[in-house]
Design a protein around this motif. Sequence first.
Motif, PDB file in Angstrom:
ATOM      1  N   ILE A  10       0.773  -1.077   0.141  1.00 27.53           N
ATOM      2  CA  ILE A  10      -0.234  -0.161   0.188  1.00 27.53           C
ATOM      3  C   ILE A  10       1.211   1.418   0.143  1.00 27.53           C
ATOM      4  CG2 ILE A  10      -0.525   0.166   2.340  1.00 27.53           C
ATOM      5  CD1 ILE A  10      -2.963   0.763   0.025  1.00 27.53           C
ATOM      6  N   ASN A  11       1.990   0.930   0.667  1.00 27.56           N
ATOM      7  CA  ASN A  11       2.500   2.325   1.118  1.00 27.56           C
ATOM      8  C   ASN A  11       2.999   2.577  -0.995  1.00 27.56           C
ATOM      9  OD1 ASN A  11       2.401   2.253   3.568  1.00 27.56           O
ATOM     10  ND2 ASN A  11       4.603   0.955   3.481  1.00 27.56           N
ATOM     11  N   TYR A  12       3.199   1.996  -1.677  1.00 26.77           N
ATOM     12  CA  TYR A  12       3.739   1.853  -2.586  1.00 26.77           C
ATOM     13  C   TYR A  12       3.066   1.835  -4.050  1.00 26.77           C
ATOM     14  CZ  TYR A  12       8.289   0.471  -0.714  1.00 26.77           C
ATOM     15  OH  TYR A  12       9.778   0.514  -0.155  1.00 26.77           O
ATOM     16  N   GLY A  41      -3.218  -1.995 -11.061  1.00 23.57           N
ATOM     17  CA  GLY A  41      -3.380  -3.334 -10.650  1.00 23.57           C
ATOM     18  C   GLY A  41      -3.776  -4.251 -10.207  1.00 23.57           C
ATOM     19  N   LEU A  42      -3.073  -3.687  -8.714  1.00 26.86           N
ATOM     20  CA  LEU A  42      -4.036  -4.414  -7.379  1.00 26.86           C
ATOM     21  C   LEU A  42      -5.312  -3.821  -7.274  1.00 26.86           C
ATOM     22  CD1 LEU A  42      -1.685  -2.633  -4.729  1.00 26.86           C
ATOM     23  CD2 LEU A  42      -1.523  -4.475  -5.894  1.00 26.86           C
ATOM     24  N   GLY A  43      -5.824  -2.644  -7.895  1.00 22.94           N
ATOM     25  CA  GLY A  43      -7.893  -2.704  -8.193  1.00 22.94           C
ATOM     26  C   GLY A  43      -8.298  -3.365  -8.527  1.00 22.94           C
ATOM     27  N   HIS A  44      -7.601  -4.397  -9.745  1.00 20.77           N
ATOM     28  CA  HIS A  44      -8.120  -5.578 -10.812  1.00 20.77           C
ATOM     29  C   HIS A  44      -8.138  -6.551 -10.164  1.00 20.77           C
ATOM     30  CE1 HIS A  44      -8.429  -2.660 -13.806  1.00 20.77           C
ATOM     31  NE2 HIS A  44      -6.861  -2.220 -13.867  1.00 20.77           N
ATOM     32  N   TYR A  65      -2.558 -13.418 -14.219  1.00 20.84           N
ATOM     33  CA  TYR A  65      -4.562 -12.995 -14.529  1.00 20.84           C
ATOM     34  C   TYR A  65      -5.110 -14.480 -15.279  1.00 20.84           C
ATOM     35  CZ  TYR A  65      -1.445 -13.415 -19.248  1.00 20.84           C
ATOM     36  OH  TYR A  65      -1.424 -14.017 -20.514  1.00 20.84           O
ATOM     37  N   SER A  66      -6.621 -13.748 -15.086  1.00 23.30           N
ATOM     38  CA  SER A  66      -7.687 -14.424 -15.877  1.00 23.30           C
ATOM     39  C   SER A  66      -8.255 -14.220 -17.400  1.00 23.30           C
ATOM     40  CB  SER A  66      -8.789 -14.465 -15.319  1.00 23.30           C
ATOM     41  OG  SER A  66      -9.700 -13.322 -15.479  1.00 23.30           O
ATOM     42  N   ASP A  67      -8.537 -14.968 -17.712  1.00 23.70           N
ATOM     43  CA  ASP A  67      -9.184 -14.444 -19.533  1.00 23.70           C
ATOM     44  C   ASP A  67     -10.182 -13.157 -19.337  1.00 23.70           C
ATOM     45  OD1 ASP A  67      -7.107 -16.445 -20.191  1.00 23.70           O
ATOM     46  OD2 ASP A  67      -8.735 -17.978 -20.423  1.00 23.70           O
ATOM     47  N   TYR A  68     -10.924 -12.421 -17.998  1.00 18.68           N
ATOM     48  CA  TYR A  68     -11.781 -11.763 -17.421  1.00 18.68           C
ATOM     49  C   TYR A  68     -11.412 -11.125 -18.896  1.00 18.68           C
ATOM     50  CZ  TYR A  68     -15.296  -9.316 -15.649  1.00 18.68           C
ATOM     51  OH  TYR A  68     -16.095  -8.321 -14.825  1.00 18.68           O
ATOM     52  N   GLU A  69     -12.539 -10.425 -19.033  1.00 16.77           N
ATOM     53  CA  GLU A  69     -12.021  -9.299 -20.031  1.00 16.77           C
ATOM     54  C   GLU A  69     -11.605  -7.815 -18.930  1.00 16.77           C
ATOM     55  OE1 GLU A  69     -11.545  -8.136 -23.493  1.00 16.77           O
ATOM     56  OE2 GLU A  69     -10.846 -10.212 -24.073  1.00 16.77           O
ATOM     57  N   CYS A  70     -11.104  -6.729 -18.936  1.00 19.47           N
ATOM     58  CA  CYS A  70     -10.948  -5.867 -19.007  1.00 19.47           C
ATOM     59  C   CYS A  70     -10.555  -4.181 -19.729  1.00 19.47           C
ATOM     60  CB  CYS A  70      -9.857  -5.538 -17.774  1.00 19.47           C
ATOM     61  SG  CYS A  70      -9.442  -4.504 -16.786  1.00 19.47           S
ATOM     62  N   LYS A  71     -11.742  -3.547 -19.668  1.00 15.61           N
ATOM     63  CA  LYS A  71     -11.472  -3.099 -20.602  1.00 15.61           C
ATOM     64  C   LYS A  71     -10.602  -1.324 -20.376  1.00 15.61           C
ATOM     65  CE  LYS A  71     -15.645   0.645 -18.882  1.00 15.61           C
ATOM     66  NZ  LYS A  71     -15.688  -0.027 -17.819  1.00 15.61           N
ATOM     67  N   ASN A  72      -9.635  -1.387 -19.067  1.00 10.25           N
ATOM     68  CA  ASN A  72      -8.616  -0.224 -18.637  1.00 10.25           C
ATOM     69  C   ASN A  72      -8.080  -0.517 -19.106  1.00 10.25           C
ATOM     70  OD1 ASN A  72     -10.722   1.149 -17.659  1.00 10.25           O
ATOM     71  ND2 ASN A  72     -10.949   0.746 -15.936  1.00 10.25           N
ATOM     72  N   THR A  73      -7.353  -1.837 -19.529  1.00 14.58           N
ATOM     73  CA  THR A  73      -5.855  -2.398 -19.372  1.00 14.58           C
ATOM     74  C   THR A  73      -5.992  -4.431 -20.270  1.00 14.58           C
ATOM     75  OG1 THR A  73      -5.639  -3.353 -17.480  1.00 14.58           O
ATOM     76  CG2 THR A  73      -5.164  -1.444 -17.512  1.00 14.58           C
ATOM     77  N   HIS A  74      -5.130  -3.690 -20.516  1.00 10.50           N
ATOM     78  CA  HIS A  74      -4.711  -5.484 -21.690  1.00 10.50           C
ATOM     79  C   HIS A  74      -3.587  -5.775 -21.079  1.00 10.50           C
ATOM     80  CE1 HIS A  74      -4.347  -2.577 -25.099  1.00 10.50           C
ATOM     81  NE2 HIS A  74      -3.257  -4.044 -25.577  1.00 10.50           N
ATOM     82  N   TRP A  75      -3.245  -6.945 -21.656  1.00  9.85           N
ATOM     83  CA  TRP A  75      -1.977  -7.737 -21.596  1.00  9.85           C
ATOM     84  C   TRP A  75      -0.833  -7.843 -23.612  1.00  9.85           C
ATOM     85  CZ3 TRP A  75       1.035  -8.883 -17.129  1.00  9.85           C
ATOM     86  CH2 TRP A  75       0.074  -9.066 -16.064  1.00  9.85           C
ATOM     87  N   VAL A  76       0.113  -7.876 -23.631  1.00  6.99           N
ATOM     88  CA  VAL A  76       0.862  -7.439 -24.804  1.00  6.99           C
ATOM     89  C   VAL A  76       2.271  -8.023 -24.249  1.00  6.99           C
ATOM     90  CG1 VAL A  76      -0.232  -5.683 -25.649  1.00  6.99           C
ATOM     91  CG2 VAL A  76       1.985  -5.527 -24.525  1.00  6.99           C
ATOM     92  N   SER A  77       2.119  -9.172 -26.079  1.00  7.94           N
ATOM     93  CA  SER A  77       3.584  -9.914 -26.078  1.00  7.94           C
ATOM     94  C   SER A  77       4.819  -7.731 -25.610  1.00  7.94           C
ATOM     95  CB  SER A  77       4.183  -9.928 -26.672  1.00  7.94           C
ATOM     96  OG  SER A  77       5.576 -10.185 -27.381  1.00  7.94           O
TER      97      SER A  77
END
Length: 259
Positions: A10-12, A41-44, A65-77
């Motif tokens: 939480i301090n970071y 990230g901690l909040g997702h 991460y799970s496969d659950y979609e998130c509209k604010n962030t996504h993973w890329v190579s």
Amino acid sequence: MRLIESTQWINYKNHNTLFVKGYDVLVDTQSLSPIMPLSHGLGHKQITVHDVHVDHDMVFARASYSDYECKNTHWVSAKKLLNHANDQVVHHVLRGVHYLGWDARHQFCSQCGARLEKQKDLFEKKCVQCERLFYPNLAPAIAVAIRRGDSIVLARGPYFPKGQYSVLAGFVDPGESAEAAVHREVKEEVGLEVTNIQYVGTQSWPFPGSFMIAFTADYAGGEICVDGVEIEDAQWFELSDLPDLPVRGSLSRRLIEGL
Ligand SMILES: [Zn+2]
């Protein structure tokens, strides 16, 4: 590099953070930046943060991460991201992916099998039993652009993206100089002789843990001959008519574009 206990995360929460999962990094969908506050990230709920390392003004977070979609962030190579990232982001991505990858693969002592423990504020890890120290691996490798007039030799391995070619590259053998590795790799991979080997630059490359040393060399003889296994094709290309090249941000790309 300092491992932070989860009770202290939480301090970071406002620190610039790179979330890494293997060779993937989390990016903000709107800005396409991989650098975001740790709290993001901690909040997702679909992102699980396993451990957090502080590296000067950056935080590296190992996540899954799970496969659950998130509209604010996504993973890329991470490699693909290097195509459009600035130098500072490239530095953080290469460093974070390299360290977290090494850390994940080195949990136990290769000498006695006991657990390895992180050292405060240091990169290395120490065996809790025999006290042997382990440092992040960097395997030296050469990359070489072979020139003949306005042409260079580019090659592709079977694992390359379709249509992509790059300079020749290979690991330095024990007891061998980088220059000797250039001669050997060029001979082994394409059957050519080279001369006038000139140093260009270096780069740590975390896929999976190389230290690339780049050279140019002049063609000195031979006909291109590939083994069809490690190298499936190699050709002379005119500098004005090059095929698809490695990602921007890579030393191989810089080597080619610098000719
Ligand atoms: Zn040990």
